[in-house]
Design a protein around this motif. Sequence first.
Motif, PDB file in Angstrom:
ATOM      1  N   GLU A 220      34.178  28.715  19.828  1.00  0.00           N
ATOM      2  CA  GLU A 220      34.421  27.429  20.822  1.00  0.00           C
ATOM      3  C   GLU A 220      35.659  27.432  21.408  1.00  0.00           C
ATOM      4  OE1 GLU A 220      33.801  23.606  19.419  1.00  0.00           O
ATOM      5  OE2 GLU A 220      35.042  24.088  17.512  1.00  0.00           O
ATOM      6  N   SER A 221      36.463  28.384  20.936  1.00  0.00           N
ATOM      7  CA  SER A 221      37.836  28.493  21.525  1.00  0.00           C
ATOM      8  C   SER A 221      38.632  29.816  21.494  1.00  0.00           C
ATOM      9  CB  SER A 221      38.932  27.502  20.948  1.00  0.00           C
ATOM     10  OG  SER A 221      39.193  28.001  19.536  1.00  0.00           O
ATOM     11  N   PRO A 222      39.353  30.238  22.271  1.00  0.00           N
ATOM     12  CA  PRO A 222      40.043  31.533  22.234  1.00  0.00           C
ATOM     13  C   PRO A 222      40.677  31.794  20.783  1.00  0.00           C
ATOM     14  CG  PRO A 222      40.327  30.871  24.177  1.00  0.00           C
ATOM     15  CD  PRO A 222      39.832  29.628  23.470  1.00  0.00           C
ATOM     16  N   GLU A 223      41.209  30.675  20.037  1.00  0.00           N
ATOM     17  CA  GLU A 223      41.725  30.711  19.006  1.00  0.00           C
ATOM     18  C   GLU A 223      40.854  30.988  17.763  1.00  0.00           C
ATOM     19  OE1 GLU A 223      44.020  28.519  21.971  1.00  0.00           O
ATOM     20  OE2 GLU A 223      42.097  28.190  21.175  1.00  0.00           O
ATOM     21  N   GLU A 224      39.762  30.385  17.773  1.00  0.00           N
ATOM     22  CA  GLU A 224      38.492  30.723  16.657  1.00  0.00           C
ATOM     23  C   GLU A 224      38.332  32.150  16.853  1.00  0.00           C
ATOM     24  OE1 GLU A 224      34.339  29.319  15.903  1.00  0.00           O
ATOM     25  OE2 GLU A 224      35.263  27.984  16.756  1.00  0.00           O
ATOM     26  N   ALA A 225      37.846  32.636  18.154  1.00  0.00           N
ATOM     27  CA  ALA A 225      37.449  33.894  18.511  1.00  0.00           C
ATOM     28  C   ALA A 225      38.701  35.023  17.822  1.00  0.00           C
ATOM     29  CB  ALA A 225      37.371  34.092  20.073  1.00  0.00           C
ATOM     30  N   LEU A 226      39.828  34.759  18.133  1.00  0.00           N
ATOM     31  CA  LEU A 226      40.594  35.855  17.566  1.00  0.00           C
ATOM     32  C   LEU A 226      40.615  35.798  16.130  1.00  0.00           C
ATOM     33  CD1 LEU A 226      43.687  35.162  19.851  1.00  0.00           C
ATOM     34  CD2 LEU A 226      42.117  36.940  19.913  1.00  0.00           C
ATOM     35  N   VAL A 227      40.632  34.812  15.217  1.00  0.00           N
ATOM     36  CA  VAL A 227      40.187  34.782  13.907  1.00  0.00           C
ATOM     37  C   VAL A 227      39.079  35.661  13.579  1.00  0.00           C
ATOM     38  CG1 VAL A 227      39.626  33.490  11.942  1.00  0.00           C
ATOM     39  CG2 VAL A 227      41.435  32.600  13.559  1.00  0.00           C
ATOM     40  N   MET A 228      37.992  35.104  14.182  1.00  0.00           N
ATOM     41  CA  MET A 228      36.634  36.083  13.792  1.00  0.00           C
ATOM     42  C   MET A 228      36.930  37.411  14.234  1.00  0.00           C
ATOM     43  SD  MET A 228      33.850  33.554  15.778  1.00  0.00           S
ATOM     44  CE  MET A 228      32.552  34.772  15.459  1.00  0.00           C
TER      45      MET A 228
END
Length: 123
Positions: A35-43
């Motif tokens: 739901e956010s770029p920050e979450e995507a980068l962790v994934m």
Amino acid sequence: MQKQILIIDDDRDELEIFIEALEGIPAAYSCSYAESPEEALVMLTNTSPDYIFIDYNMPRTNGLECLQAIKKIEQLQNTPLIIYSNSISEETRRHAKQLGAATCIVKPPTIDILTAMLKEILA
């Protein structure tokens, strides 16, 4: 073999729309969602999807900033990154291409049109 798609969008409904559109494509795809770029980068530290769709209009970090951050991840250098939004100006489209986007698409009004667009992009 099933292809993996990551959708980065602050609107979770987009995941359901993508899944419905993908049902009209004969190949096997699975979608994950951030739901956010920050979450995507962790994934993305633990996964390497085959395609990444990035919404342009998100709070805090826009789609182009997200695209730039993903392009810095070595194992994703050849992963197609697609910017999509309700509207994309020609200037934004050019900038996205310069930053390494495979393409930019405007969110279509119907699932059938999205299915057709995805068939072309994922071919």
